[in-house]
Write a protein that holds these residues in place. Structure first.
Motif, PDB file in Angstrom:
ATOM      1  N   THR A   7      34.331 -25.905  36.873  1.00 29.31           N
ATOM      2  CA  THR A   7      33.590 -27.021  36.114  1.00 29.31           C
ATOM      3  C   THR A   7      33.605 -28.464  36.839  1.00 29.31           C
ATOM      4  O   THR A   7      32.289 -29.155  36.568  1.00 29.31           O
ATOM      5  CB  THR A   7      34.777 -27.500  34.771  1.00 29.31           C
ATOM      6  OG1 THR A   7      34.791 -26.241  33.905  1.00 29.31           O
ATOM      7  CG2 THR A   7      34.256 -28.823  34.032  1.00 29.31           C
ATOM      8  N   GLY A   8      34.424 -28.711  37.814  1.00 25.95           N
ATOM      9  CA  GLY A   8      34.218 -29.948  38.426  1.00 25.95           C
ATOM     10  C   GLY A   8      32.874 -30.048  39.251  1.00 25.95           C
ATOM     11  O   GLY A   8      32.106 -30.891  39.396  1.00 25.95           O
ATOM     12  N   VAL A   9      32.702 -28.511  39.948  1.00 25.48           N
ATOM     13  CA  VAL A   9      31.535 -28.686  40.786  1.00 25.48           C
ATOM     14  C   VAL A   9      30.068 -28.377  39.721  1.00 25.48           C
ATOM     15  O   VAL A   9      29.197 -29.295  40.119  1.00 25.48           O
ATOM     16  CB  VAL A   9      31.656 -27.373  41.636  1.00 25.48           C
ATOM     17  CG1 VAL A   9      30.120 -27.053  42.134  1.00 25.48           C
ATOM     18  CG2 VAL A   9      32.706 -27.307  42.475  1.00 25.48           C
ATOM     19  N   GLY A  10      30.076 -27.935  38.565  1.00 24.78           N
ATOM     20  CA  GLY A  10      29.196 -28.113  37.723  1.00 24.78           C
ATOM     21  C   GLY A  10      28.890 -29.381  36.884  1.00 24.78           C
ATOM     22  O   GLY A  10      27.743 -29.526  37.135  1.00 24.78           O
ATOM     23  N   LEU A  11      29.793 -30.145  36.882  1.00 25.87           N
ATOM     24  CA  LEU A  11      29.470 -31.377  36.454  1.00 25.87           C
ATOM     25  C   LEU A  11      28.835 -32.252  37.387  1.00 25.87           C
ATOM     26  O   LEU A  11      27.882 -33.048  37.356  1.00 25.87           O
ATOM     27  CB  LEU A  11      30.788 -31.846  35.711  1.00 25.87           C
ATOM     28  CG  LEU A  11      31.288 -31.285  34.625  1.00 25.87           C
ATOM     29  CD1 LEU A  11      32.353 -31.972  33.835  1.00 25.87           C
ATOM     30  CD2 LEU A  11      30.124 -31.168  33.393  1.00 25.87           C
ATOM     31  N   ILE A  18      25.328 -31.539  38.110  1.00 31.30           N
ATOM     32  CA  ILE A  18      24.441 -32.027  37.049  1.00 31.30           C
ATOM     33  C   ILE A  18      24.234 -33.381  37.339  1.00 31.30           C
ATOM     34  O   ILE A  18      23.197 -34.173  37.212  1.00 31.30           O
ATOM     35  CB  ILE A  18      25.029 -31.869  35.652  1.00 31.30           C
ATOM     36  CG1 ILE A  18      24.811 -30.242  35.537  1.00 31.30           C
ATOM     37  CG2 ILE A  18      23.995 -32.204  34.748  1.00 31.30           C
ATOM     38  CD1 ILE A  18      25.462 -29.788  34.073  1.00 31.30           C
ATOM     39  N   ARG A  19      25.277 -34.131  37.440  1.00 35.01           N
ATOM     40  CA  ARG A  19      25.281 -35.753  37.882  1.00 35.01           C
ATOM     41  C   ARG A  19      24.214 -35.999  38.847  1.00 35.01           C
ATOM     42  O   ARG A  19      23.582 -36.867  38.903  1.00 35.01           O
ATOM     43  CB  ARG A  19      26.666 -36.280  37.983  1.00 35.01           C
ATOM     44  CG  ARG A  19      27.427 -36.441  36.804  1.00 35.01           C
ATOM     45  CD  ARG A  19      28.850 -37.364  37.229  1.00 35.01           C
ATOM     46  NE  ARG A  19      29.714 -37.185  36.025  1.00 35.01           N
ATOM     47  CZ  ARG A  19      30.789 -36.560  35.838  1.00 35.01           C
ATOM     48  NH1 ARG A  19      30.756 -35.568  36.795  1.00 35.01           N
ATOM     49  NH2 ARG A  19      31.777 -36.717  34.919  1.00 35.01           N
ATOM     50  N   ASP A  20      24.463 -35.511  39.869  1.00 37.53           N
ATOM     51  CA  ASP A  20      23.738 -35.475  41.348  1.00 37.53           C
ATOM     52  C   ASP A  20      22.187 -35.290  40.857  1.00 37.53           C
ATOM     53  O   ASP A  20      21.292 -35.939  41.582  1.00 37.53           O
ATOM     54  CB  ASP A  20      24.334 -34.989  42.535  1.00 37.53           C
ATOM     55  CG  ASP A  20      25.662 -35.414  43.021  1.00 37.53           C
ATOM     56  OD1 ASP A  20      26.178 -36.426  42.597  1.00 37.53           O
ATOM     57  OD2 ASP A  20      26.526 -34.525  43.738  1.00 37.53           O
ATOM     58  N   ARG A  21      21.916 -34.240  40.382  1.00 39.49           N
ATOM     59  CA  ARG A  21      20.600 -33.758  39.959  1.00 39.49           C
ATOM     60  C   ARG A  21      19.937 -34.823  39.317  1.00 39.49           C
ATOM     61  O   ARG A  21      18.741 -35.143  39.339  1.00 39.49           O
ATOM     62  CB  ARG A  21      20.433 -32.349  39.454  1.00 39.49           C
ATOM     63  CG  ARG A  21      21.049 -31.236  40.481  1.00 39.49           C
ATOM     64  CD  ARG A  21      20.885 -30.005  39.927  1.00 39.49           C
ATOM     65  NE  ARG A  21      19.541 -29.525  39.932  1.00 39.49           N
ATOM     66  CZ  ARG A  21      18.894 -28.462  39.157  1.00 39.49           C
ATOM     67  NH1 ARG A  21      19.857 -27.728  38.466  1.00 39.49           N
ATOM     68  NH2 ARG A  21      17.702 -28.160  39.454  1.00 39.49           N
ATOM     69  N   LEU A  22      20.734 -35.451  38.410  1.00 37.20           N
ATOM     70  CA  LEU A  22      20.035 -36.280  37.387  1.00 37.20           C
ATOM     71  C   LEU A  22      19.932 -37.710  38.281  1.00 37.20           C
ATOM     72  O   LEU A  22      18.780 -38.150  38.062  1.00 37.20           O
ATOM     73  CB  LEU A  22      21.072 -36.523  36.304  1.00 37.20           C
ATOM     74  CG  LEU A  22      21.175 -35.486  35.197  1.00 37.20           C
ATOM     75  CD1 LEU A  22      22.281 -35.888  34.146  1.00 37.20           C
ATOM     76  CD2 LEU A  22      19.751 -35.616  34.251  1.00 37.20           C
ATOM     77  N   ALA A  23      20.773 -37.857  39.162  1.00 40.67           N
ATOM     78  CA  ALA A  23      20.582 -39.211  39.965  1.00 40.67           C
ATOM     79  C   ALA A  23      19.508 -38.939  40.860  1.00 40.67           C
ATOM     80  O   ALA A  23      18.634 -40.033  41.142  1.00 40.67           O
ATOM     81  CB  ALA A  23      21.861 -39.577  40.772  1.00 40.67           C
ATOM     82  N   ALA A  66      17.356 -29.211  46.423  1.00 46.33           N
ATOM     83  CA  ALA A  66      17.380 -27.640  46.620  1.00 46.33           C
ATOM     84  C   ALA A  66      18.793 -27.430  46.821  1.00 46.33           C
ATOM     85  O   ALA A  66      19.347 -26.249  46.329  1.00 46.33           O
ATOM     86  CB  ALA A  66      16.611 -27.262  47.979  1.00 46.33           C
ATOM     87  N   MET A  67      19.598 -28.105  47.682  1.00 45.12           N
ATOM     88  CA  MET A  67      20.923 -27.947  47.784  1.00 45.12           C
ATOM     89  C   MET A  67      21.637 -27.742  46.599  1.00 45.12           C
ATOM     90  O   MET A  67      22.562 -26.975  46.213  1.00 45.12           O
ATOM     91  CB  MET A  67      21.631 -28.730  48.674  1.00 45.12           C
ATOM     92  CG  MET A  67      23.180 -28.475  49.174  1.00 45.12           C
ATOM     93  SD  MET A  67      23.716 -29.950  50.037  1.00 45.12           S
ATOM     94  CE  MET A  67      24.132 -31.085  48.776  1.00 45.12           C
ATOM     95  N   LEU A  68      21.600 -28.863  45.641  1.00 44.24           N
ATOM     96  CA  LEU A  68      22.241 -29.088  44.438  1.00 44.24           C
ATOM     97  C   LEU A  68      21.759 -27.993  43.531  1.00 44.24           C
ATOM     98  O   LEU A  68      22.822 -27.085  42.592  1.00 44.24           O
ATOM     99  CB  LEU A  68      21.933 -30.251  43.549  1.00 44.24           C
ATOM    100  CG  LEU A  68      22.310 -31.491  44.426  1.00 44.24           C
ATOM    101  CD1 LEU A  68      21.923 -32.769  43.696  1.00 44.24           C
ATOM    102  CD2 LEU A  68      24.048 -31.486  44.623  1.00 44.24           C
TER     103      LEU A  68
END
Length: 374
Positions: free
Chosen positions: A322-326, A329-334, A166-168
């Motif tokens: 961009t840093g936050v966005g990428l 996405i990495r964290d949500r995929l993990a 949810a936070m992500l």
């Protein structure tokens, strides 16, 4: 299968009270049967069963009293718990042995064995029986406590993972919302009511979608693409021909599941760093196809590109959005797929920025957190 006429469709220890009584009745019945069969096999008469039945009833009753005491002691300090428990078991054993010896003496008054001999013989058997019962009681209860702790930990981990998801999701950059509202405001000031109304309608539909879906929900790739098209329709009213989106989605992966709004930050970054700075705008291509057992999604643009570490090549400074966005996405995929995913960032020497995402193809809608299915 029912036990003593009680149906138990769930786990055996799902109802602890019922499980205790089932084990209590079954255990003492087995104890009586074993003692009775052993005596009859050794040539005892059927009258031998009478004192055995009285002994079983006594042991059953004393164990009920011990269970109440043990329940009150089981969470106390170990020294107090074990000391009092051994004391109570000793008292219960002495009382049980006394009753057994007394009943045996009443049944056979002509027996040469004295009361003391009968008492000592009963102490050994009764101490062994109550000791085994007590050991099973504590073992089962400690096992259940361990299971409850594990279940509690799993629930806490699931809640933590849901909170993280949810936070992500809530970290998604809302700049497009302010830009859109500014564009609508400008159109209203210019008295261009029709395009302002169209942009407001699209914005309303997009926000309705984001609010209707739970932050931790997964959607199909087809739904995600429709949402992206809605988002791009809003942005296209701002950039017109400078924004040129292209979609190449294989129908075979349309039912693949992924976290909602996973791709939106990539499109937002492409608009910000490829379309906005260039007078002619840029092309943004979103493609998706099967790659073995995975779904491969590629988002690319024809902008000036970004380095792999997320810096703008024209300034050399890190781009915060961009840093936050990428990272988001990495964290949500993990969180959603554990280590069963791929996230690559690629840049070309001639310009352009490409992101490649791969994750397991799950058309059945089963969601994973980490590497565990839920």
């Amino acid at each position: 299968m029912s036990l003593f006429g009680l149906s138990s469709p769930g786990p055996f220890f799902g109802n602890k009270v019922r499980a205790f009584w089932n084990l209590q009745i079954l255990g003492w019945t087995a104890w009586l049967g074993l003692r009775g069969v052993s005596g009859l096999a050794n040539g005892q008469s059927f009258s031998f069963l009478i004192p055995q039945m009285i002994s079983a009833i006594t042991g059953f009753s004393l164990s009920l009293i011990l269970s109440v005491c043990y329940r009150a002691l089981i969470n106390r300090r170990p020294l107090l718990m074990w000391g009092v428990s051994f004391g109570l078991a000793g008292v219960a054993t002495a009382l049980w042995a006394f009753i057994d010896a007394w009943v045996a003496q009443i049944q056979n008054p002509a027996s040469e064995a004295g009361f003391t001999s009968l008492l000592l013989g009963a102490v050994y058997i009764d101490a062994t029986s109550l000791g085994a019962w007590s050991a099973l009681y504590f073992a089962i209860n400690y096992f259940l406590q361990l299971e409850e702790q594990q279940d509690r930990m799993l629930r806490l981990e699931a809640q933590a993972a849901s909170a993280q998801l949810a936070m992500l999701r809530y970290q998604l950059n809302p700049h497009f919302l302010f830009n859109t509202l500014n564009s609508i405001s400008t159109l209203v000031l210019l008295k261009q009511a029709e395009p302002a109304n169209a942009m407001l309608s699209r914005l309303s539909a997009f926000l309705r979608y984001t609010l209707a879906n739970e932050p931790t929900a997964q959607v199909t790739l087809a739904q995600e693409i429709e949402t992206l098209k809605l988002y791009l329709d809003i942005e296209k009213m701002r950039f017109e021909e400078r924004l040129r989106p292209h979609f190449a989605i294989d129908p075979a992966v349309a039912r693949a599941r992924l976290p909602s709004l996973l791709l939106q930050p990539l499109i937002e970054n492409a608009i910000k760093y490829a379309v906005t700075p260039q007078e002619d705008g840029a092309d943004i291509t979103i493609s998706a196809q099967l790659a073995g057992q995975n779904v491969r999604i590629t988002v690319s643009d024809t902008g000036s590109g970004l380095s792999a570490d997320g810096t703008d090549p024209t300034t050399g400074f890190a781009t915060e959005s961009t840093g936050v966005g990428l990272a988001n996405i990495r964290d949500r995929l993990a969180q959603a797929f554990g280590d069963q995913h791929r996230f690559d960032v690629q840049t070309d020497a001639e310009g352009g920025f490409t992101v490649v995402i791969e994750f397991p193809f799950q058309p059945d809608g089963q969601m994973t957190i980490g590497t565990e299915r839920i």
